[in-house]
Write a protein that holds these residues in place. Structure first.
Motif, PDB file in Angstrom:
ATOM      1  N   SER A  56       0.855  -1.177   0.000  1.00 13.27           N
ATOM      2  CA  SER A  56       0.000   0.000   0.000  1.00 13.27           C
ATOM      3  C   SER A  56       0.890   1.225   0.000  1.00 13.27           C
ATOM      4  CB  SER A  56      -0.905  -0.003   1.231  1.00 13.27           C
ATOM      5  OG  SER A  56      -1.714   1.131   1.231  1.00 13.27           O
ATOM      6  N   SER A  57       1.119   1.802  -1.186  1.00 10.74           N
ATOM      7  CA  SER A  57       1.994   2.961  -1.245  1.00 10.74           C
ATOM      8  C   SER A  57       1.407   4.044  -2.135  1.00 10.74           C
ATOM      9  CB  SER A  57       3.381   2.559  -1.764  1.00 10.74           C
ATOM     10  OG  SER A  57       3.298   2.172  -3.106  1.00 10.74           O
ATOM     11  N   VAL A  58       1.794   5.272  -1.821  1.00  6.55           N
ATOM     12  CA  VAL A  58       1.416   6.428  -2.624  1.00  6.55           C
ATOM     13  C   VAL A  58       2.691   7.209  -2.890  1.00  6.55           C
ATOM     14  CG1 VAL A  58       0.141   8.592  -2.678  1.00  6.55           C
ATOM     15  CG2 VAL A  58      -0.908   6.565  -1.672  1.00  6.55           C
ATOM     16  N   THR A  59       2.967   7.483  -4.168  1.00  5.18           N
ATOM     17  CA  THR A  59       4.125   8.268  -4.561  1.00  5.18           C
ATOM     18  C   THR A  59       3.630   9.561  -5.193  1.00  5.18           C
ATOM     19  OG1 THR A  59       5.356   6.249  -5.044  1.00  5.18           O
ATOM     20  CG2 THR A  59       6.203   8.290  -5.992  1.00  5.18           C
ATOM     21  N   ILE A  60       4.187  10.679  -4.747  1.00  2.00           N
ATOM     22  CA  ILE A  60       3.810  11.981  -5.302  1.00  2.00           C
ATOM     23  C   ILE A  60       5.063  12.621  -5.896  1.00  2.00           C
ATOM     24  CG2 ILE A  60       2.870  14.269  -4.823  1.00  2.00           C
ATOM     25  CD1 ILE A  60       1.461  13.015  -2.381  1.00  2.00           C
ATOM     26  N   THR A  61       4.983  13.021  -7.163  1.00  2.00           N
ATOM     27  CA  THR A  61       6.094  13.680  -7.837  1.00  2.00           C
ATOM     28  C   THR A  61       5.648  15.081  -8.239  1.00  2.00           C
ATOM     29  OG1 THR A  61       6.803  11.551  -8.724  1.00  2.00           O
ATOM     30  CG2 THR A  61       7.706  13.513  -9.766  1.00  2.00           C
ATOM     31  N   HIS A  62       6.474  16.067  -7.895  1.00  2.00           N
ATOM     32  CA  HIS A  62       6.165  17.455  -8.243  1.00  2.00           C
ATOM     33  C   HIS A  62       7.141  17.921  -9.310  1.00  2.00           C
ATOM     34  CE1 HIS A  62       3.492  17.981  -4.782  1.00  2.00           C
ATOM     35  NE2 HIS A  62       4.383  17.300  -4.104  1.00  2.00           N
ATOM     36  N   LEU A  63       6.649  18.232 -10.496  1.00  2.00           N
ATOM     37  CA  LEU A  63       7.478  18.775 -11.564  1.00  2.00           C
ATOM     38  C   LEU A  63       7.081  20.210 -11.873  1.00  2.00           C
ATOM     39  CD1 LEU A  63       7.557  15.652 -13.912  1.00  2.00           C
ATOM     40  CD2 LEU A  63       9.208  16.310 -12.159  1.00  2.00           C
ATOM     41  N   VAL A  64       6.331  20.825 -10.980  1.00  2.29           N
ATOM     42  CA  VAL A  64       5.907  22.215 -11.139  1.00  2.29           C
ATOM     43  C   VAL A  64       6.279  22.983  -9.876  1.00  2.29           C
ATOM     44  CG1 VAL A  64       3.999  21.696 -12.699  1.00  2.29           C
ATOM     45  CG2 VAL A  64       3.585  21.712 -10.256  1.00  2.29           C
ATOM     46  N   HIS A  65       6.397  24.286 -10.035  1.00  2.00           N
ATOM     47  CA  HIS A  65       6.686  25.145  -8.886  1.00  2.00           C
ATOM     48  C   HIS A  65       5.718  26.310  -8.918  1.00  2.00           C
ATOM     49  CE1 HIS A  65      10.287  22.970  -7.802  1.00  2.00           C
ATOM     50  NE2 HIS A  65      10.595  22.952  -9.091  1.00  2.00           N
ATOM     51  N   PRO A  66       5.134  26.714  -7.820  1.00  2.00           N
ATOM     52  CA  PRO A  66       5.305  26.114  -6.500  1.00  2.00           C
ATOM     53  C   PRO A  66       4.612  24.757  -6.417  1.00  2.00           C
ATOM     54  CG  PRO A  66       3.624  27.803  -6.395  1.00  2.00           C
ATOM     55  CD  PRO A  66       4.185  27.825  -7.805  1.00  2.00           C
ATOM     56  N   LYS A  67       5.059  23.946  -5.493  1.00  2.00           N
ATOM     57  CA  LYS A  67       4.485  22.621  -5.317  1.00  2.00           C
ATOM     58  C   LYS A  67       3.032  22.724  -4.865  1.00  2.00           C
ATOM     59  CE  LYS A  67       8.719  20.279  -3.950  1.00  2.00           C
ATOM     60  NZ  LYS A  67       9.373  19.533  -2.875  1.00  2.00           N
ATOM     61  N   PRO A  68       2.142  21.938  -5.480  1.00  3.56           N
ATOM     62  CA  PRO A  68       0.752  21.907  -5.009  1.00  3.56           C
ATOM     63  C   PRO A  68       0.697  21.351  -3.587  1.00  3.56           C
ATOM     64  CG  PRO A  68       0.962  20.839  -7.145  1.00  3.56           C
ATOM     65  CD  PRO A  68       2.345  21.095  -6.639  1.00  3.56           C
ATOM     66  N   ARG A  69      -0.209  21.855  -2.803  1.00  4.94           N
ATOM     67  CA  ARG A  69      -0.372  21.346  -1.439  1.00  4.94           C
ATOM     68  C   ARG A  69      -1.351  20.182  -1.495  1.00  4.94           C
ATOM     69  NH1 ARG A  69      -1.234  25.659   2.966  1.00  4.94           N
ATOM     70  NH2 ARG A  69      -0.573  23.847   4.146  1.00  4.94           N
ATOM     71  N   ILE A  70      -0.841  18.984  -1.264  1.00  7.76           N
ATOM     72  CA  ILE A  70      -1.670  17.783  -1.298  1.00  7.76           C
ATOM     73  C   ILE A  70      -1.244  16.869  -0.154  1.00  7.76           C
ATOM     74  CG2 ILE A  70      -0.170  16.577  -2.949  1.00  7.76           C
ATOM     75  CD1 ILE A  70      -3.953  16.364  -3.092  1.00  7.76           C
ATOM     76  N   SER A  71      -2.195  16.270   0.482  1.00  8.92           N
ATOM     77  CA  SER A  71      -1.922  15.410   1.626  1.00  8.92           C
ATOM     78  C   SER A  71      -1.690  13.977   1.176  1.00  8.92           C
ATOM     79  CB  SER A  71      -3.105  15.452   2.600  1.00  8.92           C
ATOM     80  OG  SER A  71      -3.009  14.418   3.549  1.00  8.92           O
ATOM     81  N   ARG A  72      -0.517  13.443   1.490  1.00  8.09           N
ATOM     82  CA  ARG A  72      -0.208  12.048   1.187  1.00  8.09           C
ATOM     83  C   ARG A  72      -1.176  11.127   1.931  1.00  8.09           C
ATOM     84  NH1 ARG A  72       4.277  10.108  -0.975  1.00  8.09           N
ATOM     85  NH2 ARG A  72       5.389  12.021  -0.537  1.00  8.09           N
ATOM     86  N   VAL A  73      -1.555  11.505   3.153  1.00 14.01           N
ATOM     87  CA  VAL A  73      -2.497  10.698   3.940  1.00 14.01           C
ATOM     88  C   VAL A  73      -3.856  10.648   3.253  1.00 14.01           C
ATOM     89  CG1 VAL A  73      -3.724  10.538   6.141  1.00 14.01           C
ATOM     90  CG2 VAL A  73      -1.288  11.135   6.110  1.00 14.01           C
ATOM     91  N   LEU A  74      -4.344  11.794   2.791  1.00 17.87           N
ATOM     92  CA  LEU A  74      -5.624  11.838   2.089  1.00 17.87           C
ATOM     93  C   LEU A  74      -5.585  10.984   0.826  1.00 17.87           C
ATOM     94  CD1 LEU A  74      -8.483  12.954   1.674  1.00 17.87           C
ATOM     95  CD2 LEU A  74      -7.440  14.907   0.517  1.00 17.87           C
ATOM     96  N   LEU A  75      -4.524  11.125   0.019  1.00 15.85           N
ATOM     97  CA  LEU A  75      -4.400  10.312  -1.188  1.00 15.85           C
ATOM     98  C   LEU A  75      -4.352   8.823  -0.852  1.00 15.85           C
ATOM     99  CD1 LEU A  75      -1.908  12.229  -3.506  1.00 15.85           C
ATOM    100  CD2 LEU A  75      -4.335  11.840  -3.861  1.00 15.85           C
ATOM    101  N   SER A  76      -3.636   8.471   0.196  1.00 16.95           N
ATOM    102  CA  SER A  76      -3.532   7.074   0.612  1.00 16.95           C
ATOM    103  C   SER A  76      -4.891   6.525   1.037  1.00 16.95           C
ATOM    104  CB  SER A  76      -2.525   6.938   1.751  1.00 16.95           C
ATOM    105  OG  SER A  76      -2.364   5.591   2.098  1.00 16.95           O
ATOM    106  N   GLU A  77      -5.649   7.302   1.789  1.00 14.96           N
ATOM    107  CA  GLU A  77      -6.980   6.862   2.220  1.00 14.96           C
ATOM    108  C   GLU A  77      -7.923   6.723   1.028  1.00 14.96           C
ATOM    109  OE1 GLU A  77      -8.115   9.685   5.208  1.00 14.96           O
ATOM    110  OE2 GLU A  77      -6.821   8.769   6.722  1.00 14.96           O
ATOM    111  N   MET A  78      -7.858   7.661   0.081  1.00 11.76           N
ATOM    112  CA  MET A  78      -8.700   7.571  -1.115  1.00 11.76           C
ATOM    113  C   MET A  78      -8.313   6.353  -1.941  1.00 11.76           C
ATOM    114  SD  MET A  78      -9.204  11.636  -2.146  1.00 11.76           S
ATOM    115  CE  MET A  78      -8.255  11.432  -3.580  1.00 11.76           C
TER     116      MET A  78
END
Length: 66
Positions: free
Chosen positions: A2-24
């Motif tokens: 059970s893993s979630v990987t987030i990659t940011h290739l834009v600046h500024p980085k979007p604010r996103i919760s790894r916990v929220l993505l993992s739960e979804m």
């Protein structure tokens, strides 16, 4: 696995919760799947959309199963 990987290739980085993505992910796909999310520029989205779908225009979301 059970893993979630987030990659940011834009600046500024979007604010996103790894916990929220993992739960979804767990609620929709289940705990045995992995999920990768990439935030990219419009130019990179256009390139990916052209490569994967033959439509060289930016789009909001691309998804791929592996």
């Amino acid at each position: 696995m059970s893993s979630v990987t987030i990659t940011h290739l834009v600046h500024p980085k979007p604010r996103i919760s790894r916990v929220l993505l993992s739960e979804m992910k767990d609620a929709i796909l289940g705990k045995t799947y992995a999920l990768s999310v990439a935030f990219v520029t419009p130019l990179e989205m256009k390139r990916l959309n052209g490569k994967m779908r033959g439509k060289p225009v930016p789009t909001d979301i691309l998804s791929f199963s592996l």
